[in-house]
Enzyme design. Structure first.
Site, PDB file in Angstrom:
ATOM      1  N   LEU A  34     -16.482  24.119  45.656  1.00 49.54           N
ATOM      2  CA  LEU A  34     -16.833  24.452  47.047  1.00 49.54           C
ATOM      3  C   LEU A  34     -15.733  24.035  48.020  1.00 49.54           C
ATOM      4  O   LEU A  34     -15.640  24.524  49.134  1.00 49.54           O
ATOM      5  CB  LEU A  34     -18.139  23.744  47.432  1.00 49.54           C
ATOM      6  CG  LEU A  34     -19.403  24.278  46.761  1.00 49.54           C
ATOM      7  CD1 LEU A  34     -20.598  23.409  47.117  1.00 49.54           C
ATOM      8  CD2 LEU A  34     -19.658  25.725  47.169  1.00 49.54           C
ATOM      9  N   GLY A  71     -11.813  17.482  49.142  1.00 50.03           N
ATOM     10  CA  GLY A  71     -11.486  16.540  50.219  1.00 50.03           C
ATOM     11  C   GLY A  71     -10.274  15.725  49.803  1.00 50.03           C
ATOM     12  O   GLY A  71      -9.656  15.981  48.773  1.00 50.03           O
ATOM     13  N   LYS A  72      -9.983  14.699  50.597  1.00 52.83           N
ATOM     14  CA  LYS A  72      -8.825  13.873  50.242  1.00 52.83           C
ATOM     15  C   LYS A  72      -9.144  13.031  49.010  1.00 52.83           C
ATOM     16  O   LYS A  72      -8.290  12.587  48.301  1.00 52.83           O
ATOM     17  CB  LYS A  72      -8.399  12.994  51.416  1.00 52.83           C
ATOM     18  CG  LYS A  72      -9.509  12.140  51.999  1.00 52.83           C
ATOM     19  CD  LYS A  72      -9.035  11.430  53.261  1.00 52.83           C
ATOM     20  CE  LYS A  72     -10.176  10.663  53.889  1.00 52.83           C
ATOM     21  NZ  LYS A  72     -11.297  11.545  54.258  1.00 52.83           N
ATOM     22  N   PHE A  73     -10.445  12.792  48.778  1.00 56.70           N
ATOM     23  CA  PHE A  73     -10.826  11.953  47.632  1.00 56.70           C
ATOM     24  C   PHE A  73     -11.689  12.749  46.666  1.00 56.70           C
ATOM     25  O   PHE A  73     -12.832  12.438  46.459  1.00 56.70           O
ATOM     26  CB  PHE A  73     -11.656  10.756  48.113  1.00 56.70           C
ATOM     27  CG  PHE A  73     -10.867   9.645  48.742  1.00 56.70           C
ATOM     28  CD1 PHE A  73     -10.743   9.563  50.117  1.00 56.70           C
ATOM     29  CD2 PHE A  73     -10.262   8.688  47.952  1.00 56.70           C
ATOM     30  CE1 PHE A  73     -10.050   8.530  50.702  1.00 56.70           C
ATOM     31  CE2 PHE A  73      -9.548   7.636  48.545  1.00 56.70           C
ATOM     32  CZ  PHE A  73      -9.439   7.566  49.918  1.00 56.70           C
ATOM     33  N   GLY A  74     -11.196  13.815  46.062  1.00 54.11           N
ATOM     34  CA  GLY A  74     -12.040  14.426  45.042  1.00 54.11           C
ATOM     35  C   GLY A  74     -12.570  15.797  45.431  1.00 54.11           C
ATOM     36  O   GLY A  74     -12.413  16.246  46.561  1.00 54.11           O
ATOM     37  N   ARG A  75     -13.226  16.418  44.491  1.00 51.60           N
ATOM     38  CA  ARG A  75     -13.654  17.807  44.637  1.00 51.60           C
ATOM     39  C   ARG A  75     -15.173  17.906  44.742  1.00 51.60           C
ATOM     40  O   ARG A  75     -15.891  16.989  44.357  1.00 51.60           O
ATOM     41  CB  ARG A  75     -13.192  18.591  43.401  1.00 51.60           C
ATOM     42  CG  ARG A  75     -11.677  18.691  43.295  1.00 51.60           C
ATOM     43  CD  ARG A  75     -11.270  19.206  41.919  1.00 51.60           C
ATOM     44  NE  ARG A  75      -9.812  19.291  41.810  1.00 51.60           N
ATOM     45  CZ  ARG A  75      -9.111  20.318  42.257  1.00 51.60           C
ATOM     46  NH1 ARG A  75      -9.734  21.328  42.834  1.00 51.60           N
ATOM     47  NH2 ARG A  75      -7.792  20.342  42.152  1.00 51.60           N
ATOM     48  N   VAL A  76     -15.622  19.052  45.266  1.00 52.87           N
ATOM     49  CA  VAL A  76     -17.052  19.317  45.405  1.00 52.87           C
ATOM     50  C   VAL A  76     -17.370  20.611  44.661  1.00 52.87           C
ATOM     51  O   VAL A  76     -16.611  21.585  44.786  1.00 52.87           O
ATOM     52  CB  VAL A  76     -17.439  19.562  46.884  1.00 52.87           C
ATOM     53  CG1 VAL A  76     -18.937  19.431  47.045  1.00 52.87           C
ATOM     54  CG2 VAL A  76     -16.707  18.642  47.797  1.00 52.87           C
ATOM     55  N   LYS A  94     -20.350  16.077  44.639  1.00 52.71           N
ATOM     56  CA  LYS A  94     -19.008  15.581  44.993  1.00 52.71           C
ATOM     57  C   LYS A  94     -18.587  14.588  43.927  1.00 52.71           C
ATOM     58  O   LYS A  94     -19.344  13.659  43.608  1.00 52.71           O
ATOM     59  CB  LYS A  94     -19.007  14.913  46.365  1.00 52.71           C
ATOM     60  CG  LYS A  94     -17.681  14.230  46.684  1.00 52.71           C
ATOM     61  CD  LYS A  94     -16.998  14.806  47.887  1.00 52.71           C
ATOM     62  CE  LYS A  94     -15.576  14.237  48.024  1.00 52.71           C
ATOM     63  NZ  LYS A  94     -14.978  14.535  49.328  1.00 52.71           N
ATOM     64  N   ASP A 121     -16.692   9.465  62.710  1.00 54.02           N
ATOM     65  CA  ASP A 121     -15.665  10.410  62.235  1.00 54.02           C
ATOM     66  C   ASP A 121     -16.096  11.842  62.523  1.00 54.02           C
ATOM     67  O   ASP A 121     -15.946  12.726  61.679  1.00 54.02           O
ATOM     68  CB  ASP A 121     -15.435  10.195  60.725  1.00 54.02           C
ATOM     69  CG  ASP A 121     -14.083  10.769  60.274  1.00 54.02           C
ATOM     70  OD1 ASP A 121     -13.865  10.885  59.058  1.00 54.02           O
ATOM     71  OD2 ASP A 121     -13.279  11.128  61.156  1.00 54.02           O
TER      72      ASP A 121
HETATM   73  N1  LIG Z   1     -20.803  23.955  51.179  1.00 50.07           N
HETATM   74  C1  LIG Z   1     -20.887  22.586  51.004  1.00 50.07           C
HETATM   75  N2  LIG Z   1     -22.101  22.027  50.915  1.00 50.07           N
HETATM   76  C2  LIG Z   1     -22.198  20.703  50.756  1.00 50.07           C
HETATM   77  N3  LIG Z   1     -21.123  19.862  50.693  1.00 50.07           N
HETATM   78  C3  LIG Z   1     -19.899  20.387  50.779  1.00 50.07           C
HETATM   79  N4  LIG Z   1     -18.818  19.551  50.717  1.00 50.07           N
HETATM   80  C4  LIG Z   1     -18.981  18.119  50.606  1.00 50.07           C
HETATM   81  C5  LIG Z   1     -19.142  17.506  51.989  1.00 50.07           C
HETATM   82  C6  LIG Z   1     -19.347  16.028  51.875  1.00 50.07           C
HETATM   83  C7  LIG Z   1     -20.484  15.342  52.187  1.00 50.07           C
HETATM   84  N5  LIG Z   1     -20.393  14.015  52.022  1.00 50.07           N
HETATM   85  C8  LIG Z   1     -19.215  13.622  51.601  1.00 50.07           C
HETATM   86  N6  LIG Z   1     -18.942  12.283  51.418  1.00 50.07           N
HETATM   87  C9  LIG Z   1     -17.722  11.848  51.002  1.00 50.07           C
HETATM   88  O1  LIG Z   1     -16.811  12.603  50.714  1.00 50.07           O
HETATM   89  N7  LIG Z   1     -17.619  10.475  50.970  1.00 50.07           N
HETATM   90  C10 LIG Z   1     -16.459   9.814  50.661  1.00 50.07           C
HETATM   91  C11 LIG Z   1     -15.657  10.207  49.606  1.00 50.07           C
HETATM   92  C12 LIG Z   1     -14.511   9.442  49.344  1.00 50.07           C
HETATM   93  C13 LIG Z   1     -14.139   8.339  50.124  1.00 50.07           C
HETATM   94  C14 LIG Z   1     -14.981   8.018  51.181  1.00 50.07           C
HETATM   95  C15 LIG Z   1     -14.600   6.856  52.068  1.00 50.07           C
HETATM   96  F1  LIG Z   1     -15.244   5.797  51.603  1.00 50.07           F
HETATM   97  F2  LIG Z   1     -13.275   6.675  52.019  1.00 50.07           F
HETATM   98  F3  LIG Z   1     -14.933   7.074  53.316  1.00 50.07           F
HETATM   99  C16 LIG Z   1     -16.121   8.725  51.462  1.00 50.07           C
HETATM  100  S1  LIG Z   1     -18.157  14.895  51.379  1.00 50.07           S
HETATM  101  C17 LIG Z   1     -19.745  21.777  50.932  1.00 50.07           C
HETATM  102 BR1  LIG Z   1     -18.018  22.526  51.112  1.00 50.07          BR
END
Ligand SMILES: Nc1ncnc(NCCc2cnc(NC(=O)Nc3cccc(C(F)(F)F)c3)s2)c1Br
Length: 275
Positions: free
Chosen positions: A20, A23-28, A43, A137
């Site tokens: 989907l 992000g900077k830390f991994g894929r969804v 995620k 954020d």
């Molecule tokens: N269509 C979609 N429907 C649902 N989701 C989608 N994408 C994921 C969005 C996210 C929601 N929550 C997240 N959380 C984090 O990423 N947390 C995270 C990860 C690493 C480090 C850290 C930190 F600790 F460094 F902050 C915090 S990413 C999409 Br596209």
């Protein structure tokens, strides 16, 4: 039917679908829980990367904070699990994906759409602030769009309980940082959930203008933020300009409160209540 007793969560329970986003830390990934057919977003975070980034306690805090949140404009985090190398976040799937992609494609939103989005953001922030959670954020990259076009605040990796005086090293764009997080006041360098009001002002500006109000080189951006030095183009309506000016106020205590945002002429005039 049988009440679902929470089973031990593990990766084998899910059929993994298309990526989907990353992000900077991994894929969804789109994912479906096999037994129930429940569709979600998974995620995947690599523990090694989180360790390198020194952010593993932030992820724990995110899980703890977001698991207790229930609001139509806040993305659900249903649960999490891990294996030896990875942590998995089980997230609500947002059917129309990432808001920033829509914004980049459309360049900027018409006032009625921007006003609807800001009204939904204000409702979500009112819910979060009542629970003394500040997101910290707020930016287009952390907002998703549901299947009915409603927006959902996501990624609570930087959220904390207010008030907070911890100095977190920031990474990523400075554009959305409020002045009080850039240079702590001479006195107590605590800040409150009012930081989200500043970011809401930056978001309103970016929705309507297509770029952030203080966008510049990093040094200049910091200087312009701490002086609230920005100009609003003439094509922005007077009502929208008024709301932006009431949000982008240096003194956190003087920013327009969420209740007043929901009653602001720019919000009221566009959200047609009935019909
Ligand atoms: N269509 C979609 N429907 C649902 N989701 C989608 N994408 C994921 C969005 C996210 C929601 N929550 C997240 N959380 C984090 O990423 N947390 C995270 C990860 C690493 C480090 C850290 C930190 F600790 F460094 F902050 C915090 S990413 C999409 Br596209």
């Amino acid at each position: 039917d049988q009440p679902s007793v929470p089973r031990e969560l593990h990766l084998g329970m899910f059929e993994i679908g298309k990526p989907l986003g990353k992000g900077k830390f991994g894929r969804v990934y789109l994912a479906k829980e096999r037994s129930s057919g429940f569709v979600c977003a998974l995620k995947v975070l690599h523990k090694s990367e989180l360790q390198q980034g020194g952010v593993q306690k932030q992820v724990r805090r995110e899980i703890e904070i977001q698991s207790n949140l229930r609001h139509p404009n806040v993305l659900r985090l249903y649960g999490h699990f891990h294996d030896s190398k990875r942590i998995f976040l089980i997230l609500e799937f947002a059917g129309r994906g990432e808001l920033y992609k829509h914004l980049r494609k459309e360049h900027r939103f018409p006032e009625w759409k921007a006003s609807m989005y800001i009204a939904q953001m204000a409702a979500a922030l009112k819910y979060l602030h009542k629970k003394h959670v500040m997101h910290r954020d707020i930016k287009p990259e952390n907002i998703l769009v549901g299947i009915h076009g409603e927006i959902k605040i996501s990624d609570f990796g930087w959220s904390v309980h207010a008030p907070n005086n911890r100095r977190q090293t920031m990474c990523g764009t400075l554009d959305y940082l409020p002045p009080e997080m850039l240079k702590p006041g001479s006195g107590d360098n605590t800040y409150s959930e009012k930081v989200d009001l500043w970011s809401l002002g930056v978001l309103t500006y970016e929705f309507l203008v297509g770029e952030a109000p203080f966008e510049d080189t990093p040094v200049m951006t910091q200087r312009r933020i701490t002086r609230a030095d920005m100009s609003i183009p003439a094509f922005v309506s007077p009502e929208a300009k008024d709301l932006i000016k009431r949000l982008l106020v240096l003194d956190p205590e003087k920013r327009i409160p969420l209740d007043e945002i929901q009653r602001h002429p720019w919000i009221v005039k566009h959200c047609v209540k009935d019909g």
